[in-house]
Design a protein around this motif. Structure first.
Motif, PDB file in Angstrom:
ATOM      1  N   VAL A 138       0.929  -1.332  -0.132  1.00 48.82           N
ATOM      2  CA  VAL A 138       0.107  -0.004   0.112  1.00 48.82           C
ATOM      3  C   VAL A 138       0.990   1.256  -0.192  1.00 48.82           C
ATOM      4  O   VAL A 138       0.579   2.200  -0.622  1.00 48.82           O
ATOM      5  CB  VAL A 138      -0.920   0.000   1.265  1.00 48.82           C
ATOM      6  N   GLN A 139       1.804   1.349   0.799  1.00 42.74           N
ATOM      7  CA  GLN A 139       2.908   2.335   0.993  1.00 42.74           C
ATOM      8  C   GLN A 139       3.404   2.432  -0.385  1.00 42.74           C
ATOM      9  O   GLN A 139       3.759   3.770  -0.915  1.00 42.74           O
ATOM     10  CB  GLN A 139       3.868   2.245   2.002  1.00 42.74           C
ATOM     11  N   GLU A 140       3.999   1.676  -1.156  1.00 41.81           N
ATOM     12  CA  GLU A 140       4.588   1.579  -2.416  1.00 41.81           C
ATOM     13  C   GLU A 140       3.903   2.245  -3.378  1.00 41.81           C
ATOM     14  O   GLU A 140       4.267   3.255  -4.273  1.00 41.81           O
ATOM     15  CB  GLU A 140       5.427   0.455  -2.840  1.00 41.81           C
ATOM     16  N   ALA A 141       2.594   1.787  -3.575  1.00 43.94           N
ATOM     17  CA  ALA A 141       1.798   2.138  -4.565  1.00 43.94           C
ATOM     18  C   ALA A 141       1.100   3.364  -4.304  1.00 43.94           C
ATOM     19  O   ALA A 141       0.763   4.251  -5.175  1.00 43.94           O
ATOM     20  CB  ALA A 141       0.348   1.281  -4.425  1.00 43.94           C
ATOM     21  N   GLU A 143      -4.253   0.917  -6.554  1.00 46.48           N
ATOM     22  CA  GLU A 143      -3.760   0.798  -8.080  1.00 46.48           C
ATOM     23  C   GLU A 143      -4.963   0.835  -9.149  1.00 46.48           C
ATOM     24  O   GLU A 143      -4.486   1.420  -9.943  1.00 46.48           O
ATOM     25  CB  GLU A 143      -3.421  -0.682  -8.099  1.00 46.48           C
ATOM     26  N   LEU A 144      -6.324   0.594  -8.769  1.00 46.01           N
ATOM     27  CA  LEU A 144      -7.022   0.628  -9.780  1.00 46.01           C
ATOM     28  C   LEU A 144      -7.543   2.145 -10.261  1.00 46.01           C
ATOM     29  O   LEU A 144      -7.331   2.548 -11.195  1.00 46.01           O
ATOM     30  CB  LEU A 144      -8.203  -0.231  -9.371  1.00 46.01           C
ATOM     31  N   HIS A 145      -7.619   2.838  -8.922  1.00 43.13           N
ATOM     32  CA  HIS A 145      -7.939   4.257  -9.167  1.00 43.13           C
ATOM     33  C   HIS A 145      -6.740   5.032  -9.596  1.00 43.13           C
ATOM     34  O   HIS A 145      -6.948   5.993 -10.358  1.00 43.13           O
ATOM     35  CB  HIS A 145      -8.335   4.648  -7.916  1.00 43.13           C
ATOM     36  N   HIS A 146      -5.507   4.647  -9.389  1.00 45.85           N
ATOM     37  CA  HIS A 146      -4.471   5.319 -10.101  1.00 45.85           C
ATOM     38  C   HIS A 146      -4.688   5.124 -11.586  1.00 45.85           C
ATOM     39  O   HIS A 146      -4.356   6.116 -12.326  1.00 45.85           O
ATOM     40  CB  HIS A 146      -3.196   4.944  -9.669  1.00 45.85           C
ATOM     41  N   VAL A 150       0.789  -1.980 -13.298  1.00 42.23           N
ATOM     42  CA  VAL A 150       0.604  -2.534 -12.020  1.00 42.23           C
ATOM     43  C   VAL A 150       1.447  -3.823 -11.625  1.00 42.23           C
ATOM     44  O   VAL A 150       1.588  -4.480 -12.391  1.00 42.23           O
ATOM     45  CB  VAL A 150      -1.123  -3.104 -11.815  1.00 42.23           C
ATOM     46  N   PRO A 151       1.945  -3.899 -10.421  1.00 42.29           N
ATOM     47  CA  PRO A 151       2.590  -5.062  -9.975  1.00 42.29           C
ATOM     48  C   PRO A 151       2.086  -6.396 -10.587  1.00 42.29           C
ATOM     49  O   PRO A 151       0.833  -6.410 -10.239  1.00 42.29           O
ATOM     50  CB  PRO A 151       2.934  -4.971  -8.679  1.00 42.29           C
ATOM     51  N   ALA A 152       2.755  -7.281 -11.087  1.00 44.49           N
ATOM     52  CA  ALA A 152       2.326  -8.717 -11.182  1.00 44.49           C
ATOM     53  C   ALA A 152       1.581  -9.446 -10.185  1.00 44.49           C
ATOM     54  O   ALA A 152       0.797 -10.059 -10.483  1.00 44.49           O
ATOM     55  CB  ALA A 152       3.495  -9.379 -12.042  1.00 44.49           C
ATOM     56  N   VAL A 164     -12.414 -18.035 -21.029  1.00 46.28           N
ATOM     57  CA  VAL A 164     -11.938 -16.627 -21.438  1.00 46.28           C
ATOM     58  C   VAL A 164     -10.625 -16.732 -21.252  1.00 46.28           C
ATOM     59  O   VAL A 164      -9.981 -16.974 -20.161  1.00 46.28           O
ATOM     60  CB  VAL A 164     -12.742 -15.664 -20.376  1.00 46.28           C
ATOM     61  N   THR A 165      -9.684 -16.297 -22.232  1.00 45.28           N
ATOM     62  CA  THR A 165      -8.108 -16.124 -22.281  1.00 45.28           C
ATOM     63  C   THR A 165      -7.678 -15.039 -22.642  1.00 45.28           C
ATOM     64  O   THR A 165      -8.280 -14.366 -23.480  1.00 45.28           O
ATOM     65  CB  THR A 165      -7.733 -17.304 -23.417  1.00 45.28           C
ATOM     66  N   GLY A 166      -6.595 -14.479 -22.051  1.00 40.81           N
ATOM     67  CA  GLY A 166      -5.945 -13.292 -22.151  1.00 40.81           C
ATOM     68  C   GLY A 166      -4.649 -12.889 -21.645  1.00 40.81           C
ATOM     69  O   GLY A 166      -4.491 -13.478 -20.527  1.00 40.81           O
ATOM     70  N   ARG A 167      -4.218 -11.830 -21.801  1.00 41.62           N
ATOM     71  CA  ARG A 167      -3.069 -11.238 -21.019  1.00 41.62           C
ATOM     72  C   ARG A 167      -3.680 -10.845 -19.525  1.00 41.62           C
ATOM     73  O   ARG A 167      -4.706 -10.632 -19.591  1.00 41.62           O
ATOM     74  CB  ARG A 167      -2.574 -10.090 -21.419  1.00 41.62           C
ATOM     75  N   PRO A 168      -2.816 -10.940 -18.625  1.00 40.67           N
ATOM     76  CA  PRO A 168      -3.272 -10.615 -17.195  1.00 40.67           C
ATOM     77  C   PRO A 168      -4.128  -9.251 -17.111  1.00 40.67           C
ATOM     78  O   PRO A 168      -4.912  -9.045 -16.219  1.00 40.67           O
ATOM     79  CB  PRO A 168      -1.983 -10.793 -16.430  1.00 40.67           C
ATOM     80  N   ALA A 169      -3.385  -8.289 -17.695  1.00 38.89           N
ATOM     81  CA  ALA A 169      -3.730  -7.039 -17.583  1.00 38.89           C
ATOM     82  C   ALA A 169      -5.345  -6.787 -18.200  1.00 38.89           C
ATOM     83  O   ALA A 169      -6.200  -6.256 -17.698  1.00 38.89           O
ATOM     84  CB  ALA A 169      -2.748  -5.965 -18.234  1.00 38.89           C
TER      85      ALA A 169
END
Length: 228
Positions: A11-14, A133-136, A148-150, A195-200
């Protein structure tokens, strides 16, 4: 195994990443639209500050918000503030949350969030990490889901897939990035849809941030997910 201390550090890093990026804006940027319908950048920043205080309330055993109406009114009140006020509020509310998180506590206890939702206290730091992360990304200032960090992306996909698990309006769905796989939706012997795709892209679809056009879908149309 939930590691609340790890998540508090995350949280602090984000938050530091967010504050550094927002400090490059100006007052005019605060008033422009964010990626969230009906919200300016200032609304998103105000929400992040008030959410930190709300989750501090949760850890203290108080209601997360006085009411939904009060939550919305606080965000509307704080949204038009100039950039320096937004930054100061974010720093101060984050500091209050982290001080509370560092205090000795029973992290195995059950806490109550909004709308009767309950969770373990140990998961509250992860929930805050997700907000930051999401609101950033929602600010639309150059930070994308690919940034976003993996480890967060993987855990948030797992969290959201579990959130929709057994939901009657979501078909039995297998989600995969080609290496890892998750199940969500109605319970069935076999998935109706894969459903298949990249993580992002998977995270964007599950979190309501992307339409899912980059995803490969087999067995039917891409499931429509309930709002978070």
């Amino acid at each position: 195994m939930i590691d609340h201390a790890h998540d508090l550090a995350s949280v602090q890093e984000a938050t530091d990443r967010l504050l550094t990026a927002v400090a490059e804006l100006d007052n005019a940027s605060v008033a422009r639209p964010s990626r969230l319908p009906g919200w300016t950048v200032g609304h998103v920043l105000a929400h992040l500050a008030r959410n930190a205080d709300a989750l501090t309330n949760v850890l203290d055993g108080r209601p997360m918000y006085v009411s939904g109406e009060a939550r919305d009114a606080d965000i509307a009140r704080d949204a038009p503030r100039p950039l320096d006020a937004q930054l100061a509020d974010l720093r101060e509310s984050d500091a209050r949350f982290r001080v509370r998180g560092a205090a000795p506590a029973d992290w195995a206890r059950t806490v109550e969030l909004r709308n009767g939702v309950t969770d373990s206290a140990a998961r509250v730091p992860f929930r805050r990490w997700g907000e930051v992360e999401l609101h950033h990304v929602d600010l639309g200032i150059g930070y994308e889901l690919e940034d976003v960090p993996a480890d967060f992306t993987e855990r948030e996909i797992d969290f959201l897939a579990d959130r929709f698990l057994a939901h009657p309006d979501v078909p039995a769905t297998r989600i995969t990035d080609g290496t890892r796989a998750w199940r969500t939706g109605r319970q069935a012997p076999r998935p109706e849809v894969t459903v298949t795709g990249r993580p992002a892209d998977l995270l964007g679809w599950l979190a309501g941030r992307r339409a899912g056009t980059a995803l490969e879908v087999l067995g039917g149309p891409l499931p429509a997910l309930p709002p978070l």
